[in-house]
Scaffold this motif. Structure first.
Motif, short mmCIF file in Angstrom:
data_model
loop_
_atom_site.label_atom_id
_atom_site.label_comp_id
_atom_site.label_asym_id
_atom_site.label_seq_id
_atom_site.Cartn_x
_atom_site.Cartn_y
_atom_site.Cartn_z
N LYS A 57 15.20 -35.81 -59.66
CA LYS A 57 14.26 -35.74 -59.04
C LYS A 57 14.75 -36.29 -57.23
O LYS A 57 14.58 -36.09 -56.55
CB LYS A 57 13.33 -36.12 -58.31
N ASP A 58 15.92 -37.44 -57.70
CA ASP A 58 15.70 -38.04 -56.16
C ASP A 58 17.15 -37.73 -55.43
O ASP A 58 17.93 -36.42 -54.60
CB ASP A 58 15.46 -39.29 -55.70
N LEU A 59 18.65 -37.89 -55.96
CA LEU A 59 19.56 -37.51 -55.77
C LEU A 59 20.28 -36.54 -55.90
O LEU A 59 21.12 -35.68 -55.45
CB LEU A 59 20.84 -38.92 -56.46
N GLY A 60 19.50 -36.03 -57.76
CA GLY A 60 20.01 -34.88 -57.89
C GLY A 60 19.68 -33.55 -56.45
O GLY A 60 20.45 -32.42 -56.90
N ARG A 61 18.35 -33.34 -56.76
CA ARG A 61 17.87 -32.30 -55.53
C ARG A 61 18.39 -32.87 -54.45
O ARG A 61 17.89 -31.92 -53.52
CB ARG A 61 16.24 -32.79 -55.36
#
Length: 504
Positions: free
Chosen positions: A157-161
């Motif tokens: 949800k954080d780094l990937g997106r």
């Protein structure tokens, strides 16, 4: 009658890590460059896969794993075609893509190639492509990917997106739309491939948020960096130090040897701790190469007779050869041998080249291997800092063998004359050790890796062995730094110099 197992595909693995010593070095270098592997070849794949995941989710995708697999495979096949069209390297399926471009017309249909049907000419045989076979585990290490309850890998949800969003911004909405549609269609024209060129691995813009994100990710500068991030960052800083000193794009070998000796002026403490770990790794790799050279000599002795040789005969042949040497003298003790070598001036690189090269007699290389082992032994005794780094990163006992286990064995008998000591070492730690390692692989993995086997009390030759160094992820790491414009042919770029300063 042929009594050897008829496992033709398994036979190709024969001799892989034949003494069970390489794994100790592999585990050490994995801890030094987490999030990068020998098969993660281009930095931009990390952003591309995050975009592929997010785009799949936003299309109203189901939790059907097969649908996800087809999506990933099509995305990879298309990426290979774009990369081949632009002359890129380090991309999964690039050989297939080059063939298709050479033989196809104006439109390339890659639906069959991206399927899992073995009857088709597939871009890659791996079920989940290079994503599943190489990149997912490393991206998960960097907190870019995770696995949901349906077994589908998804961008975090954080780094990937964030990575997905920056990739999309970098290529623009029109190109992102075209890329998405071409994955759905599984067809692409040559003109469309040319339009898609900005998605290629080398097209990360120098002045872009995407590039800055990759640098921040690699050097673990964000609050949500993984726990292993600082180790990777320190190793990348050391590569930058090497490039700064060499004033060129460094090779993995240049990095290895640059990090082998304490530099002048001294590095900052955090980087010196990491450099010591790399020095310990290099010592470990030299030890396993030296032991492999002894194995190659043992195999040569076994192969001298068609019916093979018994352990008693093998030991006698080893003693006979060692007793004829002038240097080192067979009556020297191991302790006297190591004390007679200066580990500060010993030419480790020359010895390394000799042992890993194809030329030279096995018996002569074995003697060189003994000198190398003695020099490594003395180096650790003279350098408490290095010994501490080796103690932290390498096992001293147990099933795994390493630099420390072998030195410990030799140290326990170092008062004995070399000829006798080495004959026993060859029998116990090389000949018998290989038989044990190969048997364990047969039992646990079903792989037949014997280089010789025992028949009626005699060891019979099966295959030769050439010492092989491990490959510690440095080539991939160097390419990543070049992909984000920190390195070029002249060494550090202006961005690279800034990154070096930040690391110090």
């Amino acid at each position: 009658m042929n009594l050897l197992p008829q496992w033709t595909e398994k036979a190709e693995k024969r001799g892989l890590d034949p003494l069970g010593m390489q794994n100790s070095g592999v585990l050490l270098y994995q801890s030094l460059l987490p999030g990068i592997s020998n098969v993660t070849l281009r930095m931009r794949y990390y952003g591309y896969y995050c975009w592929v995941s997010e785009t799949y989710a936003r299309r109203g995708a189901t939790s059907d794993f097969e649908a996800w697999r087809i999506w990933v495979r099509r995305a990879e096949a298309l990426y290979a075609l774009v990369s081949a069209r632009t002359g890129e390297t380090g991309v999964g399926g690039i050989e297939w893509a080059n063939r298709r471009l050479a033989t196809s017309g104006r439109v390339i249909d890659f639906e069959a190639a991206a399927s899992t049907d073995p009857a088709q000419e597939r871009y890659l045989r791996q079920s989940l492509g290079v994503f599943g076979g190489a990149y997912y585990s490393q991206m998960a290490e960097m907190n870019l990917f995770t696995e949901n309850r349906h077994g589908i890998k998804v961008a975090t949800k954080d780094l990937g997106r964030r990575a997905a969003s920056l990739f999309a911004d970098a290529i623009g909405p029109d190109l992102a739309g075209l890329l998405r549609q071409k994955i759905v269609d599984a067809k692409v024209s040559l003109r469309e491939l040319d339009r898609l060129q900005p998605i290629a691995p080398s097209q990360i813009a120098e002045e872009s948020e995407e590039r800055t994100f990759y640098e921040t990710l690699l050097f673990a500068r964000s609050d949500d960096a993984s726990k292993s991030g600082p180790s990777r960052a320190a190793s990348l800083d050391l590569i930058l130090e090497t490039a700064f000193t060499q004033e060129e794009w460094p090779s993995p070998e240049q990095v290895r040897w640059h990090l082998f000796d304490p530099p002048e002026p001294a590095l900052p403490p955090s980087l010196e701790t990491q450099r010591l770990a790399w020095e310990a790794y290099q010592c470990q790799d030299m030890m396993q190469v030296a032991c492999a050279a002894l194995l190659a000599w043992g195999i040569k002795i076994i192969n001298a007779e068609a019916q093979g040789k018994s352990l008693t005969e093998i030991r006698a042949d080893i003693l006979t050869h060692l007793e004829t040497l002038d240097e080192p003298h067979p009556d020297l003790s191991w302790r006297a041998l190591r004390l007679g070598l200066d580990p500060r001036t010993f030419d480790y690189a020359e010895m390394w080249d000799e042992l890993t090269g194809a030329r030279g007699a096995a018996a002569d290389k074995a003697v060189s291997a003994l000198l190398l082992i003695a020099a490594l032994h003395q180096r650790l005794l003279d350098r408490p800092d290095l010994a501490a780094a080796a103690a932290q990163g390498l096992p001293e006992r147990g099933m795994a063998h390493s630099l420390r286990t072998e030195i410990s064995w030799l140290e326990g008998r170092e008062g004995e004359r070399i000829a006798t000591l080495i004959a026993d070492y060859m029998i116990e730690r090389v000949i018998r050790r290989h038989s044990h390692v190969a048997m364990q692989k047969l039992r646990r993995q079903g792989d037949y890796t014997f280089l010789f086997e025992q028949r009626e009390g005699r060891f019979v030759y099966l295959a030769a062995y050439q010492p092989v160094a491990t490959t510690p992820r440095l080539a991939s790491a160097i390419q990543f730094l070049a992909d984000i414009h920190l390195l070029d042919d002249d060494g550090l770029t202006s961005l690279g110099l800034a990154a070096r300063d930040a690391g110090r």
